[in-house]
Design a protein around this motif. Structure first.
Motif, PDB file in Angstrom:
ATOM      1  N   GLN A 180       0.552  -1.003   0.790  1.00  0.00           N
ATOM      2  CA  GLN A 180      -0.142   0.019  -0.581  1.00  0.00           C
ATOM      3  C   GLN A 180       0.440   1.403  -0.028  1.00  0.00           C
ATOM      4  OE1 GLN A 180      -3.789   0.263   0.487  1.00  0.00           O
ATOM      5  NE2 GLN A 180      -4.286  -1.987  -0.258  1.00  0.00           N
ATOM      6  N   ILE A 181       0.765   1.951  -0.790  1.00  0.00           N
ATOM      7  CA  ILE A 181       1.082   3.472  -0.385  1.00  0.00           C
ATOM      8  C   ILE A 181      -0.326   4.480  -0.859  1.00  0.00           C
ATOM      9  CG2 ILE A 181       2.881   3.071  -2.373  1.00  0.00           C
ATOM     10  CD1 ILE A 181       1.057   4.387  -4.465  1.00  0.00           C
ATOM     11  N   GLY A 182       0.943   6.135   0.068  1.00  0.00           N
ATOM     12  CA  GLY A 182      -0.738   7.131   0.970  1.00  0.00           C
ATOM     13  C   GLY A 182      -1.319   7.230  -0.457  1.00  0.00           C
ATOM     14  N   LEU A 183      -2.166   6.748  -0.684  1.00  0.00           N
ATOM     15  CA  LEU A 183      -2.902   7.652  -2.008  1.00  0.00           C
ATOM     16  C   LEU A 183      -4.543   7.490  -1.535  1.00  0.00           C
ATOM     17  CD1 LEU A 183      -2.914   5.198  -4.838  1.00  0.00           C
ATOM     18  CD2 LEU A 183      -2.243   6.860  -4.903  1.00  0.00           C
ATOM     19  N   LYS A 184      -4.697   8.721  -1.299  1.00  0.00           N
ATOM     20  CA  LYS A 184      -6.317   9.017  -0.567  1.00  0.00           C
ATOM     21  C   LYS A 184      -7.110   9.357  -2.394  1.00  0.00           C
ATOM     22  CE  LYS A 184      -8.604  11.614   3.290  1.00  0.00           C
ATOM     23  NZ  LYS A 184      -8.250  12.089   4.418  1.00  0.00           N
ATOM     24  N   GLU A 185      -8.456   8.908  -2.332  1.00  0.00           N
ATOM     25  CA  GLU A 185      -8.992   9.357  -3.537  1.00  0.00           C
ATOM     26  C   GLU A 185      -8.457   9.486  -4.714  1.00  0.00           C
ATOM     27  OE1 GLU A 185     -11.087  12.592  -1.809  1.00  0.00           O
ATOM     28  OE2 GLU A 185     -11.716  12.100  -0.335  1.00  0.00           O
ATOM     29  N   GLY A 186      -7.282   8.328  -5.258  1.00  0.00           N
ATOM     30  CA  GLY A 186      -6.481   7.834  -6.713  1.00  0.00           C
ATOM     31  C   GLY A 186      -5.903   9.362  -6.447  1.00  0.00           C
ATOM     32  N   ARG A 187      -5.323   9.900  -5.301  1.00  0.00           N
ATOM     33  CA  ARG A 187      -4.020  10.846  -5.454  1.00  0.00           C
ATOM     34  C   ARG A 187      -2.722  10.670  -3.969  1.00  0.00           C
ATOM     35  NH1 ARG A 187      -5.748  14.647  -8.852  1.00  0.00           N
ATOM     36  NH2 ARG A 187      -3.676  15.604  -8.795  1.00  0.00           N
ATOM     37  N   LEU A 188      -1.755  10.705  -4.465  1.00  0.00           N
ATOM     38  CA  LEU A 188      -0.667  10.568  -3.246  1.00  0.00           C
ATOM     39  C   LEU A 188      -1.425  11.877  -2.310  1.00  0.00           C
ATOM     40  CD1 LEU A 188       1.295   8.331  -2.327  1.00  0.00           C
ATOM     41  CD2 LEU A 188       3.310  10.427  -3.547  1.00  0.00           C
ATOM     42  N   VAL A 189      -1.221  11.704  -1.033  1.00  0.00           N
ATOM     43  CA  VAL A 189      -1.121  13.292  -0.061  1.00  0.00           C
ATOM     44  C   VAL A 189      -0.133  13.668  -0.496  1.00  0.00           C
ATOM     45  CG1 VAL A 189      -3.076  11.404   1.025  1.00  0.00           C
ATOM     46  CG2 VAL A 189      -0.597  11.939   2.191  1.00  0.00           C
ATOM     47  N   LYS A 190       0.287  15.100   0.120  1.00  0.00           N
ATOM     48  CA  LYS A 190       1.106  16.047   0.217  1.00  0.00           C
ATOM     49  C   LYS A 190       2.218  15.715   1.247  1.00  0.00           C
ATOM     50  CE  LYS A 190      -0.393  18.607  -3.675  1.00  0.00           C
ATOM     51  NZ  LYS A 190       0.229  17.937  -5.149  1.00  0.00           N
ATOM     52  N   GLY A 191       2.880  16.880   1.312  1.00  0.00           N
ATOM     53  CA  GLY A 191       3.161  16.584   2.824  1.00  0.00           C
ATOM     54  C   GLY A 191       4.789  15.768   3.421  1.00  0.00           C
ATOM     55  N   GLY A 192       4.860  14.783   2.292  1.00  0.00           N
ATOM     56  CA  GLY A 192       6.184  14.116   2.588  1.00  0.00           C
ATOM     57  C   GLY A 192       6.041  13.059   3.213  1.00  0.00           C
ATOM     58  N   ILE A 193       6.761  11.964   3.699  1.00  0.00           N
ATOM     59  CA  ILE A 193       7.066  10.718   4.211  1.00  0.00           C
ATOM     60  C   ILE A 193       5.851  10.367   5.837  1.00  0.00           C
ATOM     61  CG2 ILE A 193       8.660  11.105   6.446  1.00  0.00           C
ATOM     62  CD1 ILE A 193       8.322   7.982   3.941  1.00  0.00           C
ATOM     63  N   LYS A 194       5.518  11.963   6.707  1.00  0.00           N
ATOM     64  CA  LYS A 194       5.243  11.259   7.915  1.00  0.00           C
ATOM     65  C   LYS A 194       3.092  10.982   7.104  1.00  0.00           C
ATOM     66  CE  LYS A 194       7.636  12.768  11.294  1.00  0.00           C
ATOM     67  NZ  LYS A 194       7.791  14.184  12.471  1.00  0.00           N
ATOM     68  N   PRO A 195       2.814  12.612   6.467  1.00  0.00           N
ATOM     69  CA  PRO A 195       1.610  12.192   6.250  1.00  0.00           C
ATOM     70  C   PRO A 195       1.492  10.325   5.006  1.00  0.00           C
ATOM     71  CG  PRO A 195       2.513  13.941   5.631  1.00  0.00           C
ATOM     72  CD  PRO A 195       2.985  13.960   6.171  1.00  0.00           C
ATOM     73  N   GLU A 196       1.942  10.596   4.331  1.00  0.00           N
ATOM     74  CA  GLU A 196       2.815   9.403   3.447  1.00  0.00           C
ATOM     75  C   GLU A 196       2.219   8.193   3.866  1.00  0.00           C
ATOM     76  OE1 GLU A 196       4.232   9.095  -0.112  1.00  0.00           O
ATOM     77  OE2 GLU A 196       5.279  10.664  -0.149  1.00  0.00           O
ATOM     78  N   THR A 197       2.923   8.056   5.419  1.00  0.00           N
ATOM     79  CA  THR A 197       3.115   6.849   6.357  1.00  0.00           C
ATOM     80  C   THR A 197       1.977   6.480   6.550  1.00  0.00           C
ATOM     81  OG1 THR A 197       5.380   7.052   6.730  1.00  0.00           O
ATOM     82  CG2 THR A 197       3.579   6.000   8.111  1.00  0.00           C
ATOM     83  N   LYS A 198       0.930   7.878   7.797  1.00  0.00           N
ATOM     84  CA  LYS A 198      -0.044   8.019   7.953  1.00  0.00           C
ATOM     85  C   LYS A 198      -1.182   7.237   7.217  1.00  0.00           C
ATOM     86  CE  LYS A 198      -3.381   9.273  10.999  1.00  0.00           C
ATOM     87  NZ  LYS A 198      -4.270   7.857  10.902  1.00  0.00           N
ATOM     88  N   GLN A 199      -0.918   7.541   5.736  1.00  0.00           N
ATOM     89  CA  GLN A 199      -2.163   7.376   5.190  1.00  0.00           C
ATOM     90  C   GLN A 199      -1.862   5.543   4.535  1.00  0.00           C
ATOM     91  OE1 GLN A 199      -5.058   9.541   3.622  1.00  0.00           O
ATOM     92  NE2 GLN A 199      -5.533   7.374   3.642  1.00  0.00           N
ATOM     93  N   THR A 200      -0.468   5.836   4.132  1.00  0.00           N
ATOM     94  CA  THR A 200      -0.279   4.253   4.045  1.00  0.00           C
ATOM     95  C   THR A 200      -0.499   3.271   4.672  1.00  0.00           C
ATOM     96  OG1 THR A 200       1.835   4.746   2.322  1.00  0.00           O
ATOM     97  CG2 THR A 200       1.755   2.467   3.858  1.00  0.00           C
ATOM     98  N   LEU A 201      -0.549   3.404   6.437  1.00  0.00           N
ATOM     99  CA  LEU A 201      -1.602   2.679   7.247  1.00  0.00           C
ATOM    100  C   LEU A 201      -2.597   2.718   8.062  1.00  0.00           C
ATOM    101  CD1 LEU A 201       1.649   3.751  10.229  1.00  0.00           C
ATOM    102  CD2 LEU A 201       0.962   1.532   8.615  1.00  0.00           C
ATOM    103  N   ASP A 202      -4.083   4.044   7.077  1.00  0.00           N
ATOM    104  CA  ASP A 202      -4.523   4.018   7.167  1.00  0.00           C
ATOM    105  C   ASP A 202      -5.428   2.464   6.022  1.00  0.00           C
ATOM    106  OD1 ASP A 202      -4.324   6.188   9.093  1.00  0.00           O
ATOM    107  OD2 ASP A 202      -5.627   7.622   8.239  1.00  0.00           O
TER     108      ASP A 202
END
Length: 163
Positions: free
Chosen positions: A72-94
């Motif tokens: 899994q990667i940090g996609l939300k609604e088909g787009r990669l979340v912005k802000g770098g590693i922390k928001p991407e990791t959070k979204q990936t785990l979500d």
């Protein structure tokens, strides 16, 4: 009772005892493989889960009580979340959590994760989010530095869960 009759009764008793033991042993010997064979053939094959996508992989595969999740990667609604590693990791785990729940599992069922990072300098920030989102006892985990991930992601996480 005469001595000959006593000897005959004794011989018949011994013969019957030996025969009963032999029959019991033969039944036990022949019965064990049937029980084992039944248990083995009762197992079902893997179940491939997830909606069909444009990509050639399943969202998850269940084999027995184990659920294998695709990365899994940090996609939300088909787009990669912005802000770098922390928001991407959070979204990936979500996203991982949502997939687990979809198939009847939860985060506490995770036994193994594999994390891929495009920049190993982000490892501490990744761990900060991972630690906040996952509970002790933590699953086993591997982390790899990779040169590139799908959709330009900074992190991808793949997990296995067992009930």
């Amino acid at each position: 009772m005469s001595r000959n009759t006593q000897l005959l009764v004794k011989k018949l008793s011994q013969t019957m005892f030996v025969t009963a033991c032999a029959v019991g042993f033969t039944m036990a010997t022949n019965a064990a493989p049937v029980a084992i064979s039944t248990a083995i053939t009762a197992k079902s094959g893997p179940v491939f889960l997830g909606d069909s996508t444009d990509y050639p992989f399943s969202e998850a595969v269940r084999a027995g009580n184990t659920l294998y999740l695709s990365g899994q990667i940090g996609l939300k609604e088909g787009r990669l979340v912005k802000g770098g590693i922390k928001p991407e990791t959070k979204q990936t785990l979500d996203n991982i959590n949502a997939t687990l729940l979809k198939y009847g599992y939860q985060k506490s069922d995770i036994v193994k994760c594999m994390a891929m990072l495009t920049d190993m300098d982000d490892f501490d920030d990744f761990n900060d989010v991972y630690r906040a989102e996952m509970a002790k006892p933590y699953p086993t985990r591997s982390a790899f530095g990779v040169s590139e991930l799908a959709a330009g992601a900074s992190v991808e996480i793949e997990c296995m869960a067992v009930k």
